[in-house]
Design a protein around this motif. Structure first.
Motif, PDB file in Angstrom:
ATOM      1  N   SER A   1      -1.712   1.368  -8.103  1.00 26.70           N
ATOM      2  CA  SER A   1      -2.419   1.639  -6.892  1.00 26.70           C
ATOM      3  C   SER A   1      -3.459   2.611  -7.154  1.00 26.70           C
ATOM      4  CB  SER A   1      -1.591   1.992  -5.847  1.00 26.70           C
ATOM      5  OG  SER A   1      -0.252   1.220  -5.517  1.00 26.70           O
ATOM      6  N   GLY A   2      -3.448   3.395  -8.011  1.00 30.36           N
ATOM      7  CA  GLY A   2      -4.442   4.171  -8.481  1.00 30.36           C
ATOM      8  C   GLY A   2      -4.129   5.664  -8.485  1.00 30.36           C
TER       9      GLY A   2
ATOM     10  N   PHE B   1       7.308   3.718  -1.615  1.00 31.12           N
ATOM     11  CA  PHE B   1       6.811   2.530  -1.710  1.00 31.12           C
ATOM     12  C   PHE B   1       5.857   2.133  -0.582  1.00 31.12           C
ATOM     13  CE2 PHE B   1      10.134   1.257  -4.817  1.00 31.12           C
ATOM     14  CZ  PHE B   1       9.478   0.463  -5.721  1.00 31.12           C
ATOM     15  N   ALA B   2       6.331   2.517   0.586  1.00 29.63           N
ATOM     16  CA  ALA B   2       5.288   2.541   1.839  1.00 29.63           C
ATOM     17  C   ALA B   2       4.053   3.194   1.513  1.00 29.63           C
ATOM     18  CB  ALA B   2       6.062   2.921   3.029  1.00 29.63           C
ATOM     19  N   LEU B   3       4.092   4.414   0.981  1.00 28.47           N
ATOM     20  CA  LEU B   3       2.892   5.380   0.938  1.00 28.47           C
ATOM     21  C   LEU B   3       1.915   4.457  -0.210  1.00 28.47           C
ATOM     22  CD1 LEU B   3       1.322   7.751   1.257  1.00 28.47           C
ATOM     23  CD2 LEU B   3       2.666   9.012  -0.763  1.00 28.47           C
ATOM     24  N   VAL B   4       2.674   4.224  -1.393  1.00 28.03           N
ATOM     25  CA  VAL B   4       1.505   3.553  -2.339  1.00 28.03           C
ATOM     26  C   VAL B   4       1.211   2.123  -2.019  1.00 28.03           C
ATOM     27  CG1 VAL B   4       2.488   4.902  -4.124  1.00 28.03           C
ATOM     28  CG2 VAL B   4       3.560   2.848  -3.607  1.00 28.03           C
ATOM     29  N   GLY B   5       2.003   1.515  -1.199  1.00 25.22           N
ATOM     30  CA  GLY B   5       1.673   0.164  -0.894  1.00 25.22           C
ATOM     31  C   GLY B   5       0.219   0.158   0.260  1.00 25.22           C
ATOM     32  N   ALA B   6       0.412   1.324   1.222  1.00 21.08           N
ATOM     33  CA  ALA B   6      -0.635   1.435   2.026  1.00 21.08           C
ATOM     34  C   ALA B   6      -1.878   1.769   1.327  1.00 21.08           C
ATOM     35  CB  ALA B   6      -0.240   2.486   3.128  1.00 21.08           C
ATOM     36  N   LEU B   7      -1.745   2.713   0.541  1.00 19.93           N
ATOM     37  CA  LEU B   7      -2.829   2.999  -0.343  1.00 19.93           C
ATOM     38  C   LEU B   7      -3.616   2.074  -1.068  1.00 19.93           C
ATOM     39  CD1 LEU B   7      -1.766   6.626  -1.499  1.00 19.93           C
ATOM     40  CD2 LEU B   7      -3.519   6.170   0.467  1.00 19.93           C
ATOM     41  N   ALA B   8      -2.742   1.217  -1.615  1.00 19.98           N
ATOM     42  CA  ALA B   8      -3.172   0.285  -2.535  1.00 19.98           C
ATOM     43  C   ALA B   8      -3.877  -0.921  -1.705  1.00 19.98           C
ATOM     44  CB  ALA B   8      -2.023  -0.468  -2.960  1.00 19.98           C
TER      45      ALA B   8
ATOM     46  N   ASP C   1       0.831  -6.953  -9.110  1.00 21.23           N
ATOM     47  CA  ASP C   1       0.993  -7.723  -8.142  1.00 21.23           C
ATOM     48  C   ASP C   1       1.600  -9.157  -8.477  1.00 21.23           C
ATOM     49  OD1 ASP C   1       0.101  -5.971  -6.248  1.00 21.23           O
ATOM     50  OD2 ASP C   1      -1.947  -6.880  -6.250  1.00 21.23           O
ATOM     51  N   ALA C   2       1.023  -9.396  -9.927  1.00 26.14           N
ATOM     52  CA  ALA C   2       1.625 -10.982 -10.463  1.00 26.14           C
ATOM     53  C   ALA C   2       3.193 -10.836 -10.818  1.00 26.14           C
ATOM     54  CB  ALA C   2       0.746 -11.202 -11.685  1.00 26.14           C
ATOM     55  N   TRP C   3       3.394  -9.344 -10.969  1.00 27.05           N
ATOM     56  CA  TRP C   3       4.994  -9.288 -11.131  1.00 27.05           C
ATOM     57  C   TRP C   3       6.087  -9.100 -10.142  1.00 27.05           C
ATOM     58  CZ3 TRP C   3       7.281  -9.303 -16.315  1.00 27.05           C
ATOM     59  CH2 TRP C   3       6.307  -9.433 -17.223  1.00 27.05           C
ATOM     60  N   GLY C   4       5.438  -8.958  -9.017  1.00 30.61           N
ATOM     61  CA  GLY C   4       6.005  -8.742  -7.546  1.00 30.61           C
ATOM     62  C   GLY C   4       7.002  -7.411  -7.685  1.00 30.61           C
ATOM     63  N   LEU C   5       6.604  -6.350  -8.517  1.00 32.02           N
ATOM     64  CA  LEU C   5       7.380  -5.145  -8.408  1.00 32.02           C
ATOM     65  C   LEU C   5       7.315  -4.557  -7.391  1.00 32.02           C
ATOM     66  CD1 LEU C   5       6.570  -4.151 -12.452  1.00 32.02           C
ATOM     67  CD2 LEU C   5       8.745  -5.222 -11.240  1.00 32.02           C
ATOM     68  N   ASP C   6       6.284  -4.596  -6.484  1.00 28.91           N
ATOM     69  CA  ASP C   6       6.036  -3.574  -5.484  1.00 28.91           C
ATOM     70  C   ASP C   6       7.240  -4.244  -4.235  1.00 28.91           C
ATOM     71  OD1 ASP C   6       4.610  -6.221  -5.193  1.00 28.91           O
ATOM     72  OD2 ASP C   6       3.461  -5.951  -3.446  1.00 28.91           O
ATOM     73  N   ALA C   7       7.803  -5.285  -4.409  1.00 32.23           N
ATOM     74  CA  ALA C   7       8.739  -5.768  -3.529  1.00 32.23           C
ATOM     75  C   ALA C   7      10.352  -5.193  -3.935  1.00 32.23           C
ATOM     76  CB  ALA C   7       9.065  -7.343  -3.550  1.00 32.23           C
ATOM     77  N   ALA C   8      10.327  -4.551  -5.081  1.00 30.94           N
ATOM     78  CA  ALA C   8      11.650  -3.918  -5.500  1.00 30.94           C
ATOM     79  C   ALA C   8      12.234  -2.903  -4.581  1.00 30.94           C
ATOM     80  CB  ALA C   8      11.644  -3.452  -6.967  1.00 30.94           C
ATOM     81  N   GLY C   9      11.466  -2.027  -4.249  1.00 30.13           N
ATOM     82  CA  GLY C   9      11.820  -0.925  -3.217  1.00 30.13           C
ATOM     83  C   GLY C   9      12.316  -1.507  -1.897  1.00 30.13           C
TER      84      GLY C   9
END
Length: 249
Positions: free
Chosen positions: A52-53, A73-80, A174-182
């Motif tokens: 996410s940077g 996860f919510a924080l970095v997801g929103a930033l991304a 995003d291709a791995w879907g790791l952002d959905a783990a949390g």
């Protein structure tokens, strides 16, 4: 003359002082199972955060100092997603407010010495609360809280570092879907708690608000508005109960 009972004694009368019926080794085993299973998902956070940077140091600081996975996860997801940093932080904050309510219950259950409470407060999260409340007595609850908190904190931070360092090797997160783990871990812990119709209605309305508003509002804002599900459902439930009592007169 009967003995007078203080309010504190009454409040704690339903909390057994020991863990009779459940050996300490069993409590430790269960707590370690939760700590290890959830701690490994810190790798997904590290990868997602770096993708996410955020820098490695920023990512590790979040796990060390914030230490509440869903909010991270919510924080970095929103930033991304391009959200405003203040909005993203606000969404993460309100998602983490639930830990304050956990603390109210755990303060009675664990009854820790005052000197330990500020340190223990950092470990008041979904997993430590769930393990502590599942125990039959105070001793077992303290063991469960300490083992879960320590194992999860150490492993979460270690895997966060590994994930952040390995983000470049993984490539497109995003291709791995790791952002959905949390979120997946959070939902797995939440699902068994939805025992009543009101609980399920709050969860369902929150999902509808969060997902329904996602295409129309900046990243992070739908999470804030989803929090309105609880007062809305409780208001309607209260009106129905009031109407039901009025109809029986």
């Amino acid at each position: 003359m009967p003995e007078q009972t203080t309010a504190a004694q009454t409040a704690r009368a339903d909390i057994p002082a020991d863990g009779a019926g459940k050996p300490d080794a069993v409590v430790v085993r269960d707590a370690l199972g939760v700590g290890i299973a959830v701690g490994l998902s810190g790798f997904a956070f590290g990868v997602t955060s770096a993708g996410s940077g955020l820098t490695v140091w920023q990512t590790c600081a979040l796990s060390l100092l914030v230490f509440t996975g869903a909010s991270q996860f919510a924080l970095v997801g929103a930033l991304a997603a391009g959200g405003n940093p203040l909005t993203a932080a606000a969404g993460a904050f309100f998602l983490g407010v639930r830990n304050a309510f956990y603390g109210l219950r755990l303060s009675q259950l664990l009854a820790l010495p005052r000197v330990l409470r500020p340190f223990a407060a950092h470990w008041v999260i979904d997993e430590t609360t769930a393990v502590s409340l599942a125990q039959p007595g105070r001793r077992a609850a303290r063991i469960g809280f300490a083992v879960t908190g320590l194992s999860l904190y150490l492993l979460w931070n270690l895997t966060t570092l590994v994930g952040a360092l390995g983000a470049e090797a993984i490539g497109d997160t995003d291709a791995w879907g790791l952002d959905a783990a949390g979120p997946a871990v959070f939902l797995a812990l939440l699902a068994p708690m939805l025992k009543t119709g009101v609980d399920r209605a709050v969860a369902g309305l929150a999902v509808l608000l969060g997902l329904g508003l996602l295409p129309f509002l900046p990243a992070g804002v739908p999470v804030l508005l989803a929090a309105l599900a609880a007062p809305a459902v409780l208001y309607v439930a209260g009106r129905r109960r009031g109407a039901g009592r009025g109809g029986t007169r």
